[in-house]
Design a protein around this motif. Structure first.
Motif, PDB file in Angstrom:
ATOM      1  N   ASP A   1    -111.166 -41.870  20.475  1.00  0.00           N
ATOM      2  CA  ASP A   1    -110.886 -42.520  21.645  1.00  0.00           C
ATOM      3  C   ASP A   1    -111.341 -43.702  22.013  1.00  0.00           C
ATOM      4  N   LYS A   2    -112.522 -43.659  21.777  1.00  0.00           N
ATOM      5  CA  LYS A   2    -113.594 -44.903  22.574  1.00  0.00           C
ATOM      6  C   LYS A   2    -113.990 -45.816  21.389  1.00  0.00           C
TER       7      LYS A   2
ATOM      8  N   GLU B   1    -104.180 -44.354  33.319  1.00  0.00           N
ATOM      9  CA  GLU B   1    -105.454 -44.279  32.900  1.00  0.00           C
ATOM     10  C   GLU B   1    -105.782 -42.564  31.977  1.00  0.00           C
ATOM     11  N   GLN B   2    -105.957 -40.912  33.304  1.00  0.00           N
ATOM     12  CA  GLN B   2    -106.319 -40.560  33.178  1.00  0.00           C
ATOM     13  C   GLN B   2    -105.184 -39.206  32.732  1.00  0.00           C
ATOM     14  N   ALA B   3    -104.801 -39.368  32.560  1.00  0.00           N
ATOM     15  CA  ALA B   3    -102.456 -38.354  32.519  1.00  0.00           C
ATOM     16  C   ALA B   3    -102.249 -39.207  31.425  1.00  0.00           C
ATOM     17  N   CYS B   4    -103.308 -40.233  30.487  1.00  0.00           N
ATOM     18  CA  CYS B   4    -101.985 -40.466  29.988  1.00  0.00           C
ATOM     19  C   CYS B   4    -101.172 -41.330  29.617  1.00  0.00           C
TER      20      CYS B   4
ATOM     21  N   TRP C   1     -96.689 -32.545  34.640  1.00  0.00           N
ATOM     22  CA  TRP C   1     -98.158 -31.140  34.218  1.00  0.00           C
ATOM     23  C   TRP C   1     -99.507 -32.287  34.570  1.00  0.00           C
ATOM     24  N   ARG C   2     -99.627 -33.554  33.379  1.00  0.00           N
ATOM     25  CA  ARG C   2    -101.212 -33.595  33.593  1.00  0.00           C
ATOM     26  C   ARG C   2    -100.939 -34.688  34.695  1.00  0.00           C
TER      27      ARG C   2
ATOM     28  N   ARG D   1    -102.064 -31.843  37.557  1.00  0.00           N
ATOM     29  CA  ARG D   1    -104.041 -31.496  36.876  1.00  0.00           C
ATOM     30  C   ARG D   1    -104.688 -32.386  37.231  1.00  0.00           C
ATOM     31  N   VAL D   2    -104.665 -33.730  36.953  1.00  0.00           N
ATOM     32  CA  VAL D   2    -105.581 -34.927  36.796  1.00  0.00           C
ATOM     33  C   VAL D   2    -105.517 -34.566  38.797  1.00  0.00           C
TER      34      VAL D   2
ATOM     35  N   ARG E   1    -100.654 -32.017  17.221  1.00  0.00           N
ATOM     36  CA  ARG E   1    -100.391 -31.743  18.902  1.00  0.00           C
ATOM     37  C   ARG E   1     -98.920 -31.356  19.349  1.00  0.00           C
TER      38      ARG E   1
END
Lengths: 155, 155
Positions: free
Chosen positions: A153-154, A73-76, A54-55, A58-59, A33
DNA sequence: AGATATTATTTAATATGTTAAATAATACCC
DNA sequence: GGGTATTATTTAACATATTAAATAATATCT
């Protein structure tokens, strides 16, 4: 209970459990990473934003207005981090926030024109960086990696 | 320059560069790392240490006394972080520090008996967690993942 | 309706991440 | 040998991560 490192017998007695740090999944993930982030961070420094910001941009750019929870959730990101980051991004004019009138607990966040500009300024270079890693690993291995990571991740 | 998300023509004009956030390597790595860390963090909370402190203890346990620079490299931490963490770990009696007499710029860090105890207390559970991920992915895919991650690290 | 539970977000407190600059000791060079 | 470069570590300043507790608005239940 002074245990010198030359006490081989003792060492042998209860080792062979943990993988060597070399082969530790968490460490391997952390290192990879870091290497992947490095060029991205350098790129973003010029725009004065962090990788987390940035994340978020982007999301929002990709999915349009979102509430904080799905955005996290999306941007972690964890909610406490997101709260602060969105606050500072709103200050800088990169995003706007609006309380939903039908449920005033909820905030909707959207990207501004200024935020979009940052995406567009960095888009090509970011894509080039992504492509570089894909080429470096080869399309096959790159795909396998993404699949495997998604599988982790799942859980 | 108000750009509605329904402006498909514009979107098409300059998109198709960045991978969707779903397929972003940095994000995938971040998410996977998070999932892998979760059970470890829970385990360590009982011993009152963080994942970074755990990595430091593991490296020292495995390799013996180290100077700060190689320790940072091995434990995957930046020097400023390591400085602080080692300070607090020394306070807690988990490690000791000594200035090298032949070069007084250098510090050598070593694990204490108390530090070793923490490793030994958590060793089996940590190994079980590691094993769980290996079984989950299958030995083959797990190996491939480690190899690929190491490849990314070697840039 | 009113008490209680639930949900979304924020605060608080502490730890770490990140970059740049400062310190301090050693190596190097003329 | 004294000035300068290098190296190892630390400080400083700000951003994020993590866990727990607090807030505040809505939903639920009787």
């Amino acid at each position: 209970m002074n245990r010198s490192s030359s006490d081989k017998a003792f060492q042998k007695m209860r080792v062979a459990k943990l993988p060597a740090t070399d082969r530790s999944l968490p460490i391997a993930l952390t290192r990879a990473r870091e290497k992947v982030m490095l060029p991205i961070r350098q790129m973003l420094a010029a725009s004065g934003i962090t990788e987390q910001q940035w994340r978020i941009l982007r999301v929002l750019y990709e999915q349009g207005p979102l509430e904080l929870t799905p955005l996290a959730e999306q941007a972690c990101l964890l909610m406490p981090s997101l709260t602060r980051i969105v606050q500072s991004m709103a200050q800088k004019g990169l995003v706007t926030r609006a309380t939903r009138e039908d449920d005033r607990r909820r905030q909707t966040v959207d990207i501004t024109t200024e935020g979009r500009t940052i995406i567009e300024e960095n888009q090509e270079e970011a894509a080039a960086i992504a492509k570089r890693f894909e080429l470096l690993l080869g399309k096959q291995q790159f795909e396998t990696l993404l699949v495997t990571l998604k599988q982790l991740d799942k859980l």
